[in-house]
Design an enzyme around this catalytic site. Structure first.
Site, PDB file in Angstrom:
ATOM      1  N   HIS A  21       0.810  -1.214   0.000  1.00  0.00           N
ATOM      2  CA  HIS A  21       0.000   0.000   0.000  1.00  0.00           C
ATOM      3  C   HIS A  21       0.846   1.267   0.000  1.00  0.00           C
ATOM      4  O   HIS A  21       0.287   2.374  -0.085  1.00  0.00           O
ATOM      5  CB  HIS A  21      -0.917   0.016   1.224  1.00  0.00           C
ATOM      6  CG  HIS A  21      -0.193   0.253   2.508  1.00  0.00           C
ATOM      7  ND1 HIS A  21       0.697  -0.665   3.037  1.00  0.00           N
ATOM      8  CD2 HIS A  21      -0.200   1.305   3.362  1.00  0.00           C
ATOM      9  CE1 HIS A  21       1.194  -0.188   4.155  1.00  0.00           C
ATOM     10  NE2 HIS A  21       0.676   0.999   4.376  1.00  0.00           N
ATOM     11  N   HIS A  47       1.281   6.729  -0.788  1.00  0.00           N
ATOM     12  CA  HIS A  47       0.568   5.909   0.192  1.00  0.00           C
ATOM     13  C   HIS A  47      -0.883   5.782  -0.247  1.00  0.00           C
ATOM     14  O   HIS A  47      -1.602   6.782  -0.347  1.00  0.00           O
ATOM     15  CB  HIS A  47       0.664   6.556   1.572  1.00  0.00           C
ATOM     16  CG  HIS A  47       0.197   5.696   2.698  1.00  0.00           C
ATOM     17  ND1 HIS A  47      -1.136   5.456   2.950  1.00  0.00           N
ATOM     18  CD2 HIS A  47       0.884   5.014   3.660  1.00  0.00           C
ATOM     19  CE1 HIS A  47      -1.255   4.676   4.016  1.00  0.00           C
ATOM     20  NE2 HIS A  47      -0.041   4.393   4.468  1.00  0.00           N
TER      21      HIS A  47
END
Length: 208
Positions: free
Chosen positions: A115, A130
């Site tokens: 992620h 992110h």
């Protein structure tokens, strides 16, 4: 938490209470410490190189990494990003599942749960991408990262595909953050009228 690294040229003090080091719940504490360590290693690996690189004007321009609406970090629900603890930047409410590189440079790290991705330009600008808020808890199940550590990337190269619909269905926000971990808020200008990937998102107007 504070970590001290004693190198031959300098002593750096790093604060590990960054993004995933701050617990939202007891169950997420361990994973958040891991991302804090991820950023810690990312910055230590590059701190000397970034001091001596000469910048190029095109490398000071960061482009939008996905289609969507651009927001200031202060509007984020994430308690760490919202106060700029990881660095200045912005976040995007994504309209598609594709996340592209915002810079020309090198992939420095890919977080194990996919992620988060660390990038570095040739002029030393360190960027963390992110995807989502607290999505470390998904264990990578909704992310397909197509780059690896050490890969050379160009603006617009595909970094990852994220199943944002499934992420929302699982109860997580899908905000995509782009932060500059070795710059200060006054070092960048963000263009909030950008909406398509590849358009100018930020100018880095001051070099460290």
């Amino acid at each position: 938490f504070f970590f001290f690294f004693n190198d031959t040229a300098t002593t750096e003090i790093y604060t590990l209470s960054l993004h995933d080091a701050l617990p939202i719940s007891q169950g997420s504490l361990r994973s958040r410490n891991v991302l804090g360590l991820f950023l810690l290693l990312f910055r230590r690996k590059n701190m000397f190189q970034s001091l001596f690189k000469k910048s190029k004007s095109n490398e000071n321009k960061i482009v939008l990494l996905c289609n969507g609406t651009v927001h200031p970090l202060s509007a984020s629900k994430d308690p760490v990003f919202s106060v700029g603890m990881m660095g200045p930047g912005c976040f995007i409410s994504p309209e598609t599942d594709y996340v592209y590189s915002p810079v020309d440079g090198t992939v420095v790290m890919v977080f194990p749960t996919k992620h988060a991705i660390g990038l570095k330009t040739d002029s030393g600008i360190e960027v963390v991408v992110h995807m989502g808020v607290d999505t470390v808890q998904l264990g990578g199940s909704c992310f397909d990262v197509v780059v690896s550590q050490g890969d050379k990337i160009r603006k617009g190269d595909l970094l990852a595909t994220a199943k944002f619909g499934a992420i929302r269905a699982a109860g997580y926000d899908t905000d995509v953050f782009v932060v500059l971990t070795n710059r200060q808020p006054g070092d960048i200008r963000v263009y909030f009228d950008t909406c398509k990937h590849g358009e100018l998102l930020m100018d880095v107007i001051s070099q460290n």
